[in-house]
Design a protein around this motif. Sequence first.
Motif, mmCIF file in Angstrom:
data_model
loop_
_atom_site.group_PDB
_atom_site.id
_atom_site.type_symbol
_atom_site.label_atom_id
_atom_site.label_comp_id
_atom_site.label_asym_id
_atom_site.label_seq_id
_atom_site.Cartn_x
_atom_site.Cartn_y
_atom_site.Cartn_z
ATOM 1 N N THR A 18 1.027 -1.182 0.004
ATOM 2 C CA THR A 18 -0.046 -0.101 0.002
ATOM 3 C C THR A 18 0.847 1.299 -0.039
ATOM 4 O O THR A 18 0.626 2.316 -0.423
ATOM 5 C CB THR A 18 -0.673 -0.003 1.267
ATOM 6 N N PHE A 35 -6.403 -1.141 -6.680
ATOM 7 C CA PHE A 35 -5.456 -1.825 -6.166
ATOM 8 C C PHE A 35 -6.040 -3.450 -6.155
ATOM 9 O O PHE A 35 -7.320 -3.554 -5.718
ATOM 10 C CB PHE A 35 -5.442 -1.703 -4.722
ATOM 11 N N LEU A 45 -6.930 -2.997 3.292
ATOM 12 C CA LEU A 45 -7.040 -1.859 2.287
ATOM 13 C C LEU A 45 -8.377 -1.055 2.426
ATOM 14 O O LEU A 45 -8.360 0.243 1.960
ATOM 15 C CB LEU A 45 -7.310 -2.385 0.717
ATOM 16 N N ASN A 48 -8.780 2.949 3.264
ATOM 17 C CA ASN A 48 -7.388 3.665 2.842
ATOM 18 C C ASN A 48 -7.846 4.893 1.850
ATOM 19 O O ASN A 48 -8.424 4.414 0.706
ATOM 20 C CB ASN A 48 -6.497 2.618 2.278
ATOM 21 N N ILE A 51 -6.618 4.754 -2.008
ATOM 22 C CA ILE A 51 -6.980 3.279 -3.010
ATOM 23 C C ILE A 51 -8.455 3.771 -3.251
ATOM 24 O O ILE A 51 -9.525 3.976 -2.692
ATOM 25 C CB ILE A 51 -7.035 2.204 -2.477
ATOM 26 N N ILE A 54 -10.929 -1.396 -4.794
ATOM 27 C CA ILE A 54 -10.297 -2.567 -4.506
ATOM 28 C C ILE A 54 -10.759 -3.649 -5.462
ATOM 29 O O ILE A 54 -12.108 -3.621 -5.632
ATOM 30 C CB ILE A 54 -10.586 -3.002 -3.256
#
Length: 355
Positions: A18, A35, A45, A48, A51, A54
Amino acid sequence: MKILVIQQKRIGDVLTSTIISNNLKIQYPESQIDFMCYTNSIDVLIGNPNIDTIIPLSNKVRKSYIPLFKFIFEIRAKKYDIVIDVYNKLETNLITLFTGAKTKIAYHKWYTSLFYTHNLKRFDNNTKPKYGFAIDNRLLLLEPLKLDSTKIDPYPKLFLSPEENKEAILLFEKHKINPNKKVIMISLLGSEKNKTYPLEYMAQVVEEVAKDRDVVILFNYFESQIEDAKFIYNLCSTSTKEKIHFDLYGKDLKSFITIMNQCSLIIGNDGGAINMAKALNKPAFTIFSPFVEKNIWATFEDGSKNISVHLNDYKPELLSNVNHDEIKKDHTVLYNQFNPELFFDKIDFFINRNL
């Protein structure tokens, strides 16, 4: 600009990677950063802010050609400008190749020029690590993008909401944890048997942690590992058992993170729990398996807040001129040579320094 970061494998690998998305977002705040990871690591994740999306890659997709190629063309349709493939195995080689991205970055292998525009050689053992090679090598993947080095942040981070922190506080109250006492997390078991410090030795570590300290001790283990956790608990003295809240543990990844955030520090086996604790800015004392290379995963070692121990630190003659596969095969014999009395002084220093 649209950027895809790919990191499959384990929780620690995903969390460490990350730092790539974090640093990209700092310097390209208007970019979209996605990601891709395995489904078992998504929780590290979530939340975050660096990002945007996901993208889970499930076992069902990975293990069948038709679903995999359908997935590949779904990724292609997103039209990424940059792909950074940290995992760099066949499935991600194909995913990256078919994205059509102009810039495709990965680590160098003999064949990778077929798939990537930038193939970077990892740091080797002749180089002194700056933050630990797990960190250094990931930052290396950013070099082709010519980011401002003065703005690079090497620290992985976890993000919890106020509601999640409140739930953890209420859970501690439910288990009658004294809010005035320091809480120590023990990472009892590794992700695999060959990464798990011998159970009898770990019980001695727990005893050392509890000795002459008015603290609360929590165990980190999965429900599938409960028998091993009970074995360690049953080896502990009565006075130590009184300090252990055995039934308070994270039943999933997110609950572990929220519980760990209420602890003061962590001690135990190298693995995801240690990496998550560090990402919460908690002091960590790590016990490495004989076959794990310490200079890769001993991240942010400073002899104070982050300390680790390895058999090679104490008995290097047992590992010299022995290849990695042989060490891994003989991990049980080698682990038994790694008596915790060798590093009790370091544990005591670590606890006294950080509590």
